[in-house]
Design a protein around this motif. Structure first.
Motif, PDB file in Angstrom:
ATOM      1  N   SER A   6      -7.985  -1.089   0.170  1.00 40.78           N
ATOM      2  CA  SER A   6      -7.477  -0.121  -0.795  1.00 40.78           C
ATOM      3  C   SER A   6      -5.963  -0.228  -0.923  1.00 40.78           C
ATOM      4  O   SER A   6      -5.271  -0.710  -0.019  1.00 40.78           O
ATOM      5  CB  SER A   6      -7.869   1.295  -0.348  1.00 40.78           C
ATOM      6  OG  SER A   6      -7.191   2.271  -1.086  1.00 40.78           O
ATOM      7  N   ASP A   7      -5.444   0.253  -2.048  1.00 38.54           N
ATOM      8  CA  ASP A   7      -3.992   0.225  -2.251  1.00 38.54           C
ATOM      9  C   ASP A   7      -3.312   1.485  -1.735  1.00 38.54           C
ATOM     10  O   ASP A   7      -2.140   1.726  -2.009  1.00 38.54           O
ATOM     11  CB  ASP A   7      -3.644   0.009  -3.726  1.00 38.54           C
ATOM     12  CG  ASP A   7      -4.266   1.066  -4.634  1.00 38.54           C
ATOM     13  OD1 ASP A   7      -5.037   1.908  -4.134  1.00 38.54           O
ATOM     14  OD2 ASP A   7      -3.995   1.038  -5.851  1.00 38.54           O
ATOM     15  N   ARG A  50       0.842  -1.197   0.000  1.00 43.94           N
ATOM     16  CA  ARG A  50       0.000   0.000   0.000  1.00 43.94           C
ATOM     17  C   ARG A  50       0.875   1.244   0.000  1.00 43.94           C
ATOM     18  O   ARG A  50       1.838   1.329   0.751  1.00 43.94           O
ATOM     19  CB  ARG A  50      -0.924   0.010   1.218  1.00 43.94           C
ATOM     20  CG  ARG A  50      -1.750  -1.252   1.379  1.00 43.94           C
ATOM     21  CD  ARG A  50      -2.600  -1.202   2.641  1.00 43.94           C
ATOM     22  NE  ARG A  50      -3.807  -0.407   2.460  1.00 43.94           N
ATOM     23  CZ  ARG A  50      -4.697  -0.172   3.429  1.00 43.94           C
ATOM     24  NH1 ARG A  50      -4.474  -0.624   4.653  1.00 43.94           N
ATOM     25  NH2 ARG A  50      -5.764   0.544   3.186  1.00 43.94           N
ATOM     26  N   SER A 110      -5.453   6.692  -5.435  1.00 43.28           N
ATOM     27  CA  SER A 110      -5.305   5.329  -5.924  1.00 43.28           C
ATOM     28  C   SER A 110      -5.175   5.306  -7.441  1.00 43.28           C
ATOM     29  O   SER A 110      -4.328   4.595  -7.999  1.00 43.28           O
ATOM     30  CB  SER A 110      -6.502   4.489  -5.480  1.00 43.28           C
ATOM     31  OG  SER A 110      -6.422   3.173  -5.984  1.00 43.28           O
ATOM     32  N   CYS A 120     -10.098  -0.672   4.778  1.00 45.23           N
ATOM     33  CA  CYS A 120     -10.505  -1.456   3.618  1.00 45.23           C
ATOM     34  C   CYS A 120      -9.275  -1.955   2.873  1.00 45.23           C
ATOM     35  O   CYS A 120      -8.132  -1.678   3.251  1.00 45.23           O
ATOM     36  CB  CYS A 120     -11.407  -0.643   2.700  1.00 45.23           C
ATOM     37  SG  CYS A 120     -10.533   0.602   1.735  1.00 45.23           S
ATOM     38  N   VAL A 173     -11.081   4.248   5.021  1.00 44.89           N
ATOM     39  CA  VAL A 173     -10.140   4.026   3.913  1.00 44.89           C
ATOM     40  C   VAL A 173      -9.030   3.079   4.348  1.00 44.89           C
ATOM     41  O   VAL A 173      -8.681   2.122   3.647  1.00 44.89           O
ATOM     42  CB  VAL A 173      -9.555   5.360   3.413  1.00 44.89           C
ATOM     43  CG1 VAL A 173      -8.372   5.118   2.480  1.00 44.89           C
ATOM     44  CG2 VAL A 173     -10.622   6.188   2.713  1.00 44.89           C
ATOM     45  N   ALA A 180      -9.694   7.789  -3.456  1.00 41.88           N
ATOM     46  CA  ALA A 180      -9.912   7.167  -4.762  1.00 41.88           C
ATOM     47  C   ALA A 180      -9.040   7.816  -5.835  1.00 41.88           C
ATOM     48  O   ALA A 180      -8.498   7.127  -6.711  1.00 41.88           O
ATOM     49  CB  ALA A 180     -11.386   7.279  -5.143  1.00 41.88           C
TER      50      ALA A 180
END
Length: 386
Positions: free
Chosen positions: A41-42, A3, A299, A39, A36, A296
């Motif tokens: 997410s990267d 990440r 990302s 989750c 965020v 978002a």
């Protein structure tokens, strides 16, 4: 998956005359950071929180500190004066400010993403409602800075287009609670309603004293001289006090009483994360939206470079607590859903009217000029309850 880690500035005045709202805005942003990071997410976001304490010079100095430390993305500011103070810093050092508050419009910067309401999303719907359902004679009050000046100008032009008039305008310094003279002038003029652009402690003092002064004269203030605002939100209602909390009109894109799965989840998560309050508000939802959209965009961009993040957020959509939100590619303001609410004794707002769908932002009022409001626009809002 590795990440990418980004440090994000978070700048709200959690002390000072408008600290109640600012703490709610901060909570909304922090909740989004939590979600965020929880989750798959990267991206991983580290909030770097600073407190300008409502002092304009500190907004500038703290912005320079954040940008100087290598941070390129900052979620922050509540007042328009603070936003105006820091924009030159972001433009000079090529950072991106995510501004989550409703505002007066007439601004464009390549270094700002606006997730709060523009004037066509909160001022003009309120004028439509007041002119058609309350009356045409207004008395305007506000805190003495650009937010109130410009809001009152837009409001006045729109009301005149409806055949109305503004009887007077009065301004108080931010934080001033000596409101008796203004209240005497209002009662003497007996307008159909008061358009309020006072913020923070000034607003709370005004609501209390105005209700008390009307009651002493046998006037049913909420029914005979209602106060309408584009700022009043749920965390501020307890600050007004039980004797004067009900019957106030507010134009907003979000109320915590909205009935939707997304809002129910938001309210539950917010309450669990911040049990000591203050409760959520339109500005808290807006800062929540800002962080979600920022994550978002980071990302997609794969970097926190301001220009690449700005490009990545264009046209991006989010199913938010208020409904669908997206960032307009042309203005980099948000499409939002206007609503009119009325405060109740339980500390919530009853939604009276709402838009059938999100409304495009029009920060310069080029598509919805208030000078031609009655001729140009079909009814914006549908009745929810009377």
């Amino acid at each position: 998956m590795t990440r990418k880690h980004y440090r994000i500035g978070v700048m709200f005045s959690t002390t000072g005359s408008y600290s109640v709202v600012a703490r709610s805005i901060l909570n909304g942003a922090l909740l989004a950071f939590q979600e965020v990071n929880a989750c798959s997410s990267d991206v991983e976001l580290e909030p770097v929180v600073v407190n300008p304490s409502g002092e304009l010079p500190r907004y500038r100095s703290l912005s320079l500190e954040l940008l100087g430390s290598g941070i390129r993305q900052v979620v922050g500011c509540y007042t328009s004066s603070s936003r105006k103070e820091v924009i030159p810093c972001f433009e000079k050092f090529d950072g991106l400010l995510w501004y989550p508050s409703h505002y007066e419009g007439f601004e464009s910067s390549d270094n700002v993403i606006y997730t709060g309401a523009a004037p066509n999303q909160h001022v003009l719907p309120l004028v439509d409602y007041l002119a058609s359902r309350v009356g045409l004679r207004a008395f305007c009050v506000g805190s003495n800075y650009i937010w109130a000046w410009e809001n009152n100008r837009i409001f006045r032009e729109a009301l005149i287009a409806h055949g109305g008039t503004v009887l007077a305008e009065r301004y108080l310094s931010v934080g001033d609670i000596e409101v008796d003279q203004v209240i005497e002038a209002i009662i003497d003029q007996r307008p159909d309603f008061v358009f309020n652009n006072l913020i923070g402690t000034s607003a709370y003092a005004f609501f209390r004293a105005f209700r008390a002064a009307c009651r002493a004269r046998g006037i049913d203030q909420a029914a005979e001289i209602p106060v309408a605002s584009c700022t009043l939100s749920e965390p501020e209602l307890p600050e007004i006090g039980l004797d004067a909390v009900d019957g106030h009109l507010s134009s907003s894109v979000y109320f915590s009483s909205l009935n939707s799965p997304e809002n129910a989840a938001f309210i539950e998560a917010y309450a669990q994360s911040f049990p000591d309050g203050p409760v959520s508000s339109a500005d808290a939802e807006s800062s929540y939206i800002a962080v979600k959209l920022l994550a978002a965009a980071l990302s997609q961009a794969g970097t926190d470079d301001a220009r690449k993040v700005r490009a990545a957020v264009a046209d991006r959509r989010l199913r938010a607590p208020q409904g669908e939100v997206r960032i307009d590619r042309q203005t980099f303001h948000a499409w939002l859903t206007p609503r009119i609410g009325r405060s109740a004794a339980n500390g919530q707002f009853e939604v009276l009217l709402e838009s059938r769908e999100p409304i495009a932002p029009d920060p310069y009022l080029v598509q919805s000029s208030p000078r031609f409001a009655s001729a140009m626009r079909s009814p914006l809002l549908k009745v929810v309850q009377s």
